[in-house]
Every structure is written in C-alpha cells, then in structure tokens.
Write a protein that holds these residues in place. Structure first.
Motif, mmCIF file in Angstrom:
data_model
loop_
_atom_site.group_PDB
_atom_site.id
_atom_site.type_symbol
_atom_site.label_atom_id
_atom_site.label_comp_id
_atom_site.label_asym_id
_atom_site.label_seq_id
_atom_site.Cartn_x
_atom_site.Cartn_y
_atom_site.Cartn_z
ATOM 1 N N SER A 11 31.402 46.409 35.879
ATOM 2 C CA SER A 11 31.477 46.109 37.317
ATOM 3 C C SER A 11 30.479 45.029 37.719
ATOM 4 O O SER A 11 30.453 44.611 38.877
ATOM 5 N N GLY A 12 29.633 44.600 36.781
ATOM 6 C CA GLY A 12 28.625 43.601 37.124
ATOM 7 C C GLY A 12 27.376 44.238 37.717
ATOM 8 O O GLY A 12 26.568 43.571 38.367
ATOM 9 N N LYS A 13 27.200 45.525 37.458
ATOM 10 C CA LYS A 13 26.077 46.271 38.028
ATOM 11 C C LYS A 13 24.737 45.699 37.561
ATOM 12 O O LYS A 13 23.786 45.637 38.345
ATOM 13 N N GLY A 14 24.675 45.288 36.300
ATOM 14 C CA GLY A 14 23.417 44.749 35.769
ATOM 15 C C GLY A 14 22.979 43.500 36.523
ATOM 16 O O GLY A 14 21.818 43.372 36.928
ATOM 17 N N THR A 15 23.916 42.596 36.735
ATOM 18 C CA THR A 15 23.628 41.352 37.444
ATOM 19 C C THR A 15 23.204 41.640 38.876
ATOM 20 O O THR A 15 22.235 41.071 39.382
ATOM 21 N N GLN A 16 23.935 42.535 39.526
ATOM 22 C CA GLN A 16 23.621 42.826 40.933
ATOM 23 C C GLN A 16 22.303 43.584 41.066
ATOM 24 O O GLN A 16 21.589 43.423 42.054
ATOM 25 N N SER A 17 21.972 44.385 40.060
ATOM 26 C CA SER A 17 20.663 45.054 40.074
ATOM 27 C C SER A 17 19.554 44.013 40.086
ATOM 28 O O SER A 17 18.604 44.106 40.865
ATOM 29 N N ALA A 18 19.693 43.032 39.208
ATOM 30 C CA ALA A 18 18.668 41.985 39.111
ATOM 31 C C ALA A 18 18.575 41.211 40.426
ATOM 32 O O ALA A 18 17.476 40.913 40.909
ATOM 33 N N ASN A 19 19.723 40.928 41.029
ATOM 34 C CA ASN A 19 19.724 40.199 42.299
ATOM 35 C C ASN A 19 19.015 40.985 43.398
ATOM 36 O O ASN A 19 18.220 40.432 44.164
ATOM 37 N N LEU A 20 19.323 42.281 43.462
ATOM 38 C CA LEU A 20 18.714 43.119 44.505
ATOM 39 C C LEU A 20 17.211 43.228 44.308
ATOM 40 O O LEU A 20 16.432 43.144 45.262
ATOM 41 N N ARG A 21 16.816 43.403 43.043
ATOM 42 C CA ARG A 21 15.402 43.521 42.717
ATOM 43 C C ARG A 21 14.659 42.266 43.197
ATOM 44 O O ARG A 21 13.606 42.347 43.832
ATOM 45 N N ASP A 22 15.235 41.114 42.902
ATOM 46 C CA ASP A 22 14.577 39.854 43.269
ATOM 47 C C ASP A 22 14.617 39.612 44.775
ATOM 48 O O ASP A 22 13.636 39.186 45.371
ATOM 49 N N ARG A 23 15.755 39.893 45.372
ATOM 50 C CA ARG A 23 15.923 39.610 46.799
ATOM 51 C C ARG A 23 14.970 40.430 47.665
ATOM 52 O O ARG A 23 14.413 39.931 48.632
ATOM 53 N N TYR A 24 14.793 41.711 47.299
ATOM 54 C CA TYR A 24 13.959 42.580 48.130
ATOM 55 C C TYR A 24 12.594 42.871 47.513
ATOM 56 O O TYR A 24 11.825 43.648 48.078
ATOM 57 N N ALA A 25 12.330 42.255 46.341
ATOM 58 C CA ALA A 25 11.055 42.467 45.641
ATOM 59 C C ALA A 25 10.734 43.958 45.495
ATOM 60 O O ALA A 25 9.667 44.429 45.867
ATOM 61 N N GLY A 80 9.797 50.295 48.470
ATOM 62 C CA GLY A 80 11.149 50.727 48.146
ATOM 63 C C GLY A 80 11.430 50.637 46.667
ATOM 64 O O GLY A 80 10.522 50.410 45.866
ATOM 65 N N PHE A 81 12.707 50.826 46.325
ATOM 66 C CA PHE A 81 13.102 50.784 44.917
ATOM 67 C C PHE A 81 14.610 50.670 44.838
ATOM 68 O O PHE A 81 15.318 50.897 45.820
ATOM 69 N N LEU A 82 15.048 50.313 43.641
ATOM 70 C CA LEU A 82 16.478 50.277 43.368
ATOM 71 C C LEU A 82 16.753 51.239 42.227
ATOM 72 O O LEU A 82 16.222 51.064 41.121
ATOM 73 N N LEU A 83 17.549 52.251 42.477
ATOM 74 C CA LEU A 83 17.916 53.202 41.429
ATOM 75 C C LEU A 83 19.200 52.745 40.764
ATOM 76 O O LEU A 83 20.173 52.407 41.431
ATOM 77 N N ASP A 84 19.180 52.773 39.443
ATOM 78 C CA ASP A 84 20.341 52.310 38.679
ATOM 79 C C ASP A 84 20.721 53.403 37.676
ATOM 80 O O ASP A 84 19.898 53.811 36.872
ATOM 81 N N ARG A 207 27.730 40.200 49.989
ATOM 82 C CA ARG A 207 28.362 41.391 50.592
ATOM 83 C C ARG A 207 27.401 42.566 50.562
ATOM 84 O O ARG A 207 27.316 43.340 51.520
ATOM 85 N N ILE A 208 26.687 42.699 49.443
ATOM 86 C CA ILE A 208 25.750 43.826 49.332
ATOM 87 C C ILE A 208 24.643 43.666 50.369
ATOM 88 O O ILE A 208 24.307 44.607 51.091
ATOM 89 N N ALA A 209 24.093 42.455 50.449
ATOM 90 C CA ALA A 209 23.000 42.207 51.400
ATOM 91 C C ALA A 209 23.465 42.487 52.821
ATOM 92 O O ALA A 209 22.739 43.106 53.623
ATOM 93 N N ALA A 210 24.681 42.049 53.151
ATOM 94 C CA ALA A 210 25.200 42.266 54.507
ATOM 95 C C ALA A 210 25.291 43.751 54.801
ATOM 96 O O ALA A 210 24.942 44.215 55.887
#
Ligand SMILES: [Zn+2]
Length: 215
Positions: A11-25, A80-84, A207-210
C-alpha cells in the motif's frame, strides 16, 4: 501529532511513514523495531520477549504494550509519534487507548491507506529480481531493457515466492480478515481517516496531511 498508520502490504505504507515522520518531525515507532531493539539491548521486557521468539511463539500483547509504554516515555515522543504496524487487533487498540488516555495524550487520528486488491496484485506481482546479481525490476514500473533479462548481467529474471500472485492474494486475504475489525473499531470511535492510496506519492501525502490537519 499522535497517529497510527494502517495499510496492507504493497500500500506504500513505508513511504508514507517516512513522509509523515519528516513532515511532523515525530518518531516513527514500529512494533517490530521496538521488539528487536528491546531484545538487542537486553531490557527486562526484551529478555522476556526473546524467550517467546526463540521458541517460535508469538510475543504476548502485554510485553509489546509494555515496550510501547516505555517508548512513549522517551523525550522525542513529547511532540507525538507515528505508530506503524501497531495496533493489529481490537484488544491491542483498547489497551493502547487506555494507556494513552491515562497520559492525557490520546491518538489524534488513525490513517488507513486504501488500495484495491487488484492494484496491489499488480504492484507486488510485477516484481522481478535477477537470479544472479539480485537487481530488482518491475515489469510495469521499472522494466529491464530486454524482457526477462537483467540489464546488468543478462541473467534470467525470476519471481520470488513472496511475489507470486497466489501468495500475494493469500496474504491480502489474511490481512483484510484480521484488519477489518480494527478498522471498524476506529471508525466507530471517530478516529479513522481512510485515505485513497492510489496515485502519485506526493498526492497521497497531501491527502493524509489534509485529513490530519482537520483533526
Ligand atoms: Zn543481474
């Protein structure tokens, strides 16, 4: 920003995880990494988990949740954090929810990447690798110059067992069966944001950010 990301293999979860991590630090926390880290650092929970793993048993929720709890105490989780890959079950989600509520730091959102099964079969089923040097290709997205032959060494390209259509369909079926109750749970408590996971990476991130920014 406290987010959990859910998505099937491919689903591209790995790529989007990295994006979220970077975008929101925010730190990216995967239960698999957490487990490996606790085992290698030989923490008390890690040593307990190791016993289960070395005898081929599943590590009990209690241990994984204990590791999560320790991880949330780290200073980098303050923002915060991102759970994967976690939670995987409703039972885990309930305990996690109670744990975060006690810290007055509940999840803001659970993002589910939605990709149709046929699309995933195309993505994963098109992967090929060189039998000799291991170079990776994709029949549609990254094809070799000569079909079926490696650009680098001209050896035959092969399909790994994991990338066989049958295997992919089986994995997706198991995933959907296991994940459906979890999605229902988060939908019912109003935390689920279902995001169309098809298209250009940047669009999907947008879309995720929105979805997150209206939370
Ligand atoms: Zn090769």
């Amino acid at each position: 920003m406290r987010v959990a990301l859910i998505g099937p293999p491919g689903s591209g979860k790995g790529t989007q995880s990295a994006n979220l991590r970077d975008r929101y630090a925010i730190p990216h926390i995967s239960s698999g990494d957490l487990l490996r880290d606790a085992v290698s650092r030989e923490t008390e929970l890690g040593m307990q988990a190791k016993e289960f793993m070395s005898s081929g048993r599943l590590v009990p929720d209690k241990l994984v949740l204990g590791m999560m709890k320790e991880r949330f105490e780290q200073p980098d989780c303050a923002a915060g954090f991102l759970l994967d890959g976690f939670p995987r079950t409703v039972a885990q989600a309930e305990v996690l929810g109670a744990m975060l509520d006690a810290k007055h730091a509940p999840l803001d959102s659970v993002v589910a990447l939605v990709v149709a099964r046929e699309e995933i079969v195309v993505r994963l089923g098109g992967r090929r690798s060189c039998g000799k040097c291991g170079k990776l290709y994709h029949v549609t997205f990254d094809p070799p110059a000569v079909a079926g032959k490696c650009d680098a060494c001209n050896a035959d390209l092969v399909i790994r067992d994991d990338d066989r259509e049958e295997t992919i369909r089986q994995r997706l079926e198991v995933y959907e069966e296991q994940t459906a109750p979890l999605l229902d749970y988060y939908r019912n408590i109003g935390l689920l944001a279902e995001i169309d996971g098809v298209g250009v990476q940047a669009d999907i991130s947008g879309r995720i950010a929105a979805a997150l920014e209206v939370v």
